[in-house]
Design a protein around this motif. Structure first.
Motif, PDB file in Angstrom:
ATOM      1  N   ARG A  76       0.706  -1.241   0.011  1.00 55.48           N
ATOM      2  CA  ARG A  76      -0.142  -0.058  -0.017  1.00 55.48           C
ATOM      3  C   ARG A  76       0.963   1.405  -0.085  1.00 55.48           C
ATOM      4  O   ARG A  76       0.391   2.304  -0.456  1.00 55.48           O
ATOM      5  N   ARG A  77       1.774   1.160   0.938  1.00 57.27           N
ATOM      6  CA  ARG A  77       2.885   2.302   1.012  1.00 57.27           C
ATOM      7  C   ARG A  77       3.498   2.752  -0.399  1.00 57.27           C
ATOM      8  O   ARG A  77       3.522   3.788  -0.822  1.00 57.27           O
ATOM      9  N   VAL A  78       3.737   1.692  -1.226  1.00 56.55           N
ATOM     10  CA  VAL A  78       4.509   1.770  -2.384  1.00 56.55           C
ATOM     11  C   VAL A  78       3.503   2.508  -3.466  1.00 56.55           C
ATOM     12  O   VAL A  78       3.841   3.454  -4.213  1.00 56.55           O
ATOM     13  N   ARG A  79       2.259   1.836  -3.374  1.00 58.81           N
ATOM     14  CA  ARG A  79       1.297   2.485  -4.154  1.00 58.81           C
ATOM     15  C   ARG A  79       0.856   3.933  -3.932  1.00 58.81           C
ATOM     16  O   ARG A  79       0.835   4.685  -4.654  1.00 58.81           O
ATOM     17  N   ARG A  80       0.951   4.039  -2.705  1.00 54.41           N
ATOM     18  CA  ARG A  80       0.368   5.545  -2.275  1.00 54.41           C
ATOM     19  C   ARG A  80       1.630   6.541  -2.878  1.00 54.41           C
ATOM     20  O   ARG A  80       1.257   7.570  -3.321  1.00 54.41           O
ATOM     21  N   ARG A  81       3.049   6.128  -2.651  1.00 53.68           N
ATOM     22  CA  ARG A  81       4.123   6.814  -2.989  1.00 53.68           C
ATOM     23  C   ARG A  81       3.893   7.319  -4.727  1.00 53.68           C
ATOM     24  O   ARG A  81       4.209   8.567  -5.064  1.00 53.68           O
ATOM     25  N   ALA A  82       3.709   6.202  -5.109  1.00 56.81           N
ATOM     26  CA  ALA A  82       3.667   6.404  -6.670  1.00 56.81           C
ATOM     27  C   ALA A  82       2.416   7.161  -7.198  1.00 56.81           C
ATOM     28  O   ALA A  82       2.765   8.135  -7.900  1.00 56.81           O
ATOM     29  N   VAL A  83       1.252   7.137  -6.501  1.00 55.02           N
ATOM     30  CA  VAL A  83       0.237   8.102  -6.747  1.00 55.02           C
ATOM     31  C   VAL A  83       0.661   9.554  -6.582  1.00 55.02           C
ATOM     32  O   VAL A  83       0.650  10.450  -7.186  1.00 55.02           O
ATOM     33  N   LYS A  84       1.395   9.850  -5.189  1.00 53.02           N
ATOM     34  CA  LYS A  84       1.592  11.018  -5.264  1.00 53.02           C
ATOM     35  C   LYS A  84       2.752  11.636  -6.166  1.00 53.02           C
ATOM     36  O   LYS A  84       2.671  12.623  -6.473  1.00 53.02           O
ATOM     37  N   LEU A  85       3.751  10.783  -6.616  1.00 49.90           N
ATOM     38  CA  LEU A  85       4.635  11.386  -7.564  1.00 49.90           C
ATOM     39  C   LEU A  85       4.110  11.902  -8.760  1.00 49.90           C
ATOM     40  O   LEU A  85       4.269  12.699  -9.330  1.00 49.90           O
ATOM     41  N   ARG A  86       3.140  10.737  -9.221  1.00 53.10           N
ATOM     42  CA  ARG A  86       2.272  11.269 -10.325  1.00 53.10           C
ATOM     43  C   ARG A  86       1.491  12.457 -10.358  1.00 53.10           C
ATOM     44  O   ARG A  86       1.643  13.211 -11.245  1.00 53.10           O
ATOM     45  N   LYS A  87       0.646  12.447  -9.097  1.00 57.17           N
ATOM     46  CA  LYS A  87       0.243  13.749  -9.085  1.00 57.17           C
ATOM     47  C   LYS A  87       1.043  15.177  -9.102  1.00 57.17           C
ATOM     48  O   LYS A  87       0.822  16.036  -9.781  1.00 57.17           O
ATOM     49  N   ARG A  88       2.054  14.852  -8.332  1.00 62.12           N
ATOM     50  CA  ARG A  88       3.023  16.073  -8.348  1.00 62.12           C
ATOM     51  C   ARG A  88       3.561  16.477  -9.992  1.00 62.12           C
ATOM     52  O   ARG A  88       3.563  17.564 -10.268  1.00 62.12           O
ATOM     53  N   ALA A  89       3.728  15.226 -10.562  1.00 60.00           N
ATOM     54  CA  ALA A  89       4.194  15.505 -12.000  1.00 60.00           C
ATOM     55  C   ALA A  89       3.315  16.429 -12.848  1.00 60.00           C
ATOM     56  O   ALA A  89       3.388  17.174 -13.602  1.00 60.00           O
ATOM     57  N   GLU A  90       1.810  15.700 -12.594  1.00 63.19           N
ATOM     58  CA  GLU A  90       0.803  16.297 -13.288  1.00 63.19           C
ATOM     59  C   GLU A  90       0.697  17.872 -13.173  1.00 63.19           C
ATOM     60  O   GLU A  90       0.504  18.778 -13.990  1.00 63.19           O
TER      61      GLU A  90
END
Ligand SMILES: [Zn+2]
Lengths: 216, 202
Positions: free
Chosen positions: A180-194
């Motif tokens: 779950r932690r990995v997934r959350r981090r990935a989502v956060k990164l993607r959002k930031r990039a967007e």
């Protein structure tokens, strides 16, 4: 003019045609005879090897292996895949006794229970279901099942152990948490990039994208 | 016979009537039809006799009527199978009291509740009020933890069990008045008595 018994079609003096019905019937019967005889021979052959309930169940288990293969993939030839009828071997579940193919497991099993199939196998339900089961047989059966169960438990290696189960559960939970932690981090990164790219889009639209001058 | 067959599938053959009807009628028609069309019935209940039925019964994981998709549970499928097979009374009694397979005990209890007369049901099932083994009871989409004594209580006191309407029972007190049944001796009573006699001896 009298009809000639040998002639099948006669034409009288006025030109009217009449047909000799007996001759036709005779001919038809002689044509059908071999077919009827062959049919009854085939039936006799089937009934000769009447199978017992036990044999039938074994056969059934073998056939049902096909159903157990559900969700696996088999490669088949184009020609077979193109055929669309139940008769013959095709895509799906195949009954080799009746030479029929079925599209799904439910139809297939319905067929296996069908009187027509049972007759083809040579199984007579009425004869088999007359057998009585005694109390002793029941006792023996249960004892056997109990033994099998014990053997299986032994093969599995252990009796039920609560602390072991709790340990396994904890490990499982930790793993899930990590995922779950990995997934959350990935989502956060993607959002930031967007958001970053969106910023630059707007900036470009307004005409002040980047530090480079737009003047030439 | 042929018209009867067309309307009611899965009739039991060569068995004696129970409560005046073919035993399979003790399960109402709608349930019976669902069972006869279910995959478990077609695949795993075909061609069973009383001995091979046990193979399936010991593999039971829970009791109950239907799951959330209205598919009958293996438990009631085997119940119908038993009604078709009509095992001898001594076999049923043996299955009820064996201690190795608890769901087999439940199955036998269910069968007894459907087939015996009221006095017989009380007499055979009441001793099982002392059986506290845990069982899983499927109620719709949920699985409930229960115990054999609770299941027995449901069978003896309510009109429905495992999504089935049970045959009507005569009240216990009425049977006692008719002297068809002894007053029930509760397990608690015997515990109390033994306590008293112990304290008396002190
Ligand atoms: Zn077949």
């Amino acid at each position: 003019m009298e009809p000639n018994p040998d002639q099948k079609v006669t034409v009288n003096s006025y030109g009217r045609t009449s047909w000799n019905k007996e001759a036709y019937a005779q001919e038809a019967l002689s044509r059908r005879k071999p077919a009827i005889e062959a049919d009854s021979e085939a039936k006799a052959e089937v009934n000769a090897g009447t199978v017992t309930s036990h044999q039938l169940m074994q056969l059934r288990e073998q056939v049902l292996e096909q159903v157990n293969l559900i969700n696996t993939t088999t490669i088949i030839s184009n020609q077979i895949a193109a055929s669309n009828s139940k008769r013959g071997k095709g895509v799906g579940f195949y009954c080799d006794v009746c030479d029929l193919t079925f599209k799904d497991d439910y139809q297939f099993i319905t067929h296996l229970n069908h009187p027509a199939h049972l007759k083809n196998v040579g199984f007579d339900e009425d004869v088999e279901s007359q057998k009585e089961v005694s109390l002793q047989e029941v006792k023996d059966r249960l004892a056997m099942l109990k033994r099998n169960l014990a053997l299986k438990r032994e093969a599995d290696g252990k009796e039920f152990d609560l602390s072991d189960r709790i340990k396994k559960r904890r490990e499982f939970d930790l793993k899930e948490e990590e995922k779950r932690r990995v997934r959350r981090r990935a989502v956060k990164l993607r959002k930031r990039a967007e958001t970053a790219s969106a910023d630059s889009d707007i900036a470009q639209m307004m005409g002040f994208g980047g530090f480079l001058s737009t003047k030439t | 016979m042929s018209t009867e067959f067309r309307h009611d599938r899965g009739l039991a053959k060569r068995v004696s009537k129970i409560h005046g009807v073919n035993p399979v009628f003790l399960i109402e028609k709608i349930s019976r039809e669902r069972i006869l069309d279910s995959f478990y019935w077609k695949r795993d209940c075909f061609g069973l006799n009383t001995a091979t039925l046990l193979d399936r019964a010991v593999a039971l994981q829970h009791i109950g009527g239907y799951d959330e998709l209205q598919r009958p549970t293996p438990f009631i499928c085997l119940g119908l199978k038993m009604l078709q097979l009509q095992p001898a009374p001594e076999i049923i009694t043996y299955l009820l009291h064996q201690r190795d397979f608890k769901y087999l005990t439940c199955l036998a209890a269910f069968y007894i509740r459907l087939t015996l007369d009221s006095a017989g049901v009380y007499r055979t099932l009441e001793p099982l009020y002392a059986d506290y083994r845990k069982i899983r009871y499927k109620k719709g989409s949920t699985m409930v933890l229960s115990h054999i004594d609770e299941f027995i209580d449901e069978l003896l006191t309510s009109e429905r069990s495992c999504d089935m309407i049970l045959p009507r029972m005569v009240g216990r007190l009425y049977l006692e008045d008719q002297e068809l049944l002894e007053p029930r001796k509760s397990e608690i009573d015997s515990d109390l008595e033994s306590d008293e006699s112990e304290s008396g001896s002190d």
